[in-house]
Design a protein around this motif. Sequence first.
Motif, PDB file in Angstrom:
ATOM      1  N   THR A  95      54.282  34.437  16.939  1.00  0.00           N
ATOM      2  CA  THR A  95      54.577  34.390  15.224  1.00  0.00           C
ATOM      3  C   THR A  95      54.897  33.074  14.887  1.00  0.00           C
ATOM      4  OG1 THR A  95      56.759  35.114  15.538  1.00  0.00           O
ATOM      5  CG2 THR A  95      55.136  37.059  15.371  1.00  0.00           C
ATOM      6  N   LYS A  96      54.762  32.896  13.525  1.00  0.00           N
ATOM      7  CA  LYS A  96      55.194  31.830  12.861  1.00  0.00           C
ATOM      8  C   LYS A  96      56.600  31.499  12.748  1.00  0.00           C
ATOM      9  CE  LYS A  96      51.197  32.069  10.117  1.00  0.00           C
ATOM     10  NZ  LYS A  96      50.662  32.318   8.874  1.00  0.00           N
ATOM     11  N   GLU A  97      57.315  30.588  12.692  1.00  0.00           N
ATOM     12  CA  GLU A  97      58.721  30.574  12.184  1.00  0.00           C
ATOM     13  C   GLU A  97      59.255  31.274  11.216  1.00  0.00           C
ATOM     14  OE1 GLU A  97      61.936  27.000  11.260  1.00  0.00           O
ATOM     15  OE2 GLU A  97      59.841  26.481  11.414  1.00  0.00           O
ATOM     16  N   CYS A 114      53.809  40.196  11.474  1.00  0.00           N
ATOM     17  CA  CYS A 114      52.571  39.528  11.732  1.00  0.00           C
ATOM     18  C   CYS A 114      51.432  41.002  11.989  1.00  0.00           C
ATOM     19  CB  CYS A 114      52.572  38.734  12.983  1.00  0.00           C
ATOM     20  SG  CYS A 114      51.062  37.881  13.697  1.00  0.00           S
ATOM     21  N   GLU A 165      59.183  34.417  11.111  1.00  0.00           N
ATOM     22  CA  GLU A 165      58.136  35.746  10.948  1.00  0.00           C
ATOM     23  C   GLU A 165      58.441  36.666  12.141  1.00  0.00           C
ATOM     24  OE1 GLU A 165      53.577  36.665   9.833  1.00  0.00           O
ATOM     25  OE2 GLU A 165      53.822  35.191  11.518  1.00  0.00           O
ATOM     26  N   GLY A 181      53.918  29.639  16.120  1.00  0.00           N
ATOM     27  CA  GLY A 181      52.933  30.330  15.524  1.00  0.00           C
ATOM     28  C   GLY A 181      51.386  30.129  15.884  1.00  0.00           C
ATOM     29  N   LYS A 182      51.560  29.723  17.141  1.00  0.00           N
ATOM     30  CA  LYS A 182      50.100  29.522  17.772  1.00  0.00           C
ATOM     31  C   LYS A 182      49.328  30.667  18.040  1.00  0.00           C
ATOM     32  CE  LYS A 182      51.948  28.654  22.305  1.00  0.00           C
ATOM     33  NZ  LYS A 182      52.038  27.803  23.579  1.00  0.00           N
ATOM     34  N   SER A 183      48.243  30.656  18.034  1.00  0.00           N
ATOM     35  CA  SER A 183      47.038  31.501  18.405  1.00  0.00           C
ATOM     36  C   SER A 183      46.044  31.173  19.445  1.00  0.00           C
ATOM     37  CB  SER A 183      46.383  32.050  17.259  1.00  0.00           C
ATOM     38  OG  SER A 183      47.431  32.767  16.420  1.00  0.00           O
ATOM     39  N   HIS A 240      48.948  36.072  19.952  1.00  0.00           N
ATOM     40  CA  HIS A 240      49.314  35.437  18.513  1.00  0.00           C
ATOM     41  C   HIS A 240      51.160  35.298  18.876  1.00  0.00           C
ATOM     42  CE1 HIS A 240      46.119  35.592  15.768  1.00  0.00           C
ATOM     43  NE2 HIS A 240      45.759  36.760  16.511  1.00  0.00           N
ATOM     44  N   TYR A 254      60.261  34.826  16.584  1.00  0.00           N
ATOM     45  CA  TYR A 254      61.170  34.782  15.290  1.00  0.00           C
ATOM     46  C   TYR A 254      62.389  33.863  15.680  1.00  0.00           C
ATOM     47  CZ  TYR A 254      64.408  36.398  11.313  1.00  0.00           C
ATOM     48  OH  TYR A 254      65.149  36.677  10.439  1.00  0.00           O
TER      49      TYR A 254
END
Length: 173
Positions: free
Chosen positions: A78-80, A87, A82, A65-67, A76, A59
């Motif tokens: 999290t995405k920007e 998630c 998020e 946001g990569k996995s 994982h 966050y």
Amino acid sequence: MRDKRDVLLVDGYNMIGGWPNLAALSKTDLEAARDSLLERLADYQAFSGRQVVVVFDAYRVPGLGKSFTQNQVEVHFTKEKETADECIERLCHEFARPRRQIYVATSDMVEQHVIFGQGALRVSARELLIQIEQSEKEVKTKIAERSNSTSRNTIDSKLSPELRKMFERWRRE
């Protein structure tokens, strides 16, 4: 298509903060604490048969946001904008299948109530640590039993007495 095993979703930084040895390590080397957590979870995944998915909160960190998979554990970031909680809630929904139990390892009370509403079961940081330590003890016990076993699997143990005598005669000639 995902497999049908039970799933353990882990709030990574929540576990790092909740496990005393990782909390101490994270103060000096956060990456080492993450790697140590992932290593222990990989061993637990192999022991328990549950699919383990770890979510780390990125966050307010742009561009993440990569996995990826590390030691067969799905990781994982999290995405920007998020949170890890958001998630995990999304993954609870994605992993939901008939006859599959989803466990969420977090000590966050708000998150616990949300995941209960989605049918998942909660495991606190302390409970997960106890489960992992118990599995590690069982693995060590089984390894010790195998190494102390007096019945070695040798060809000699499979031969009849007549064949052993014949081979011994050949060896001495």
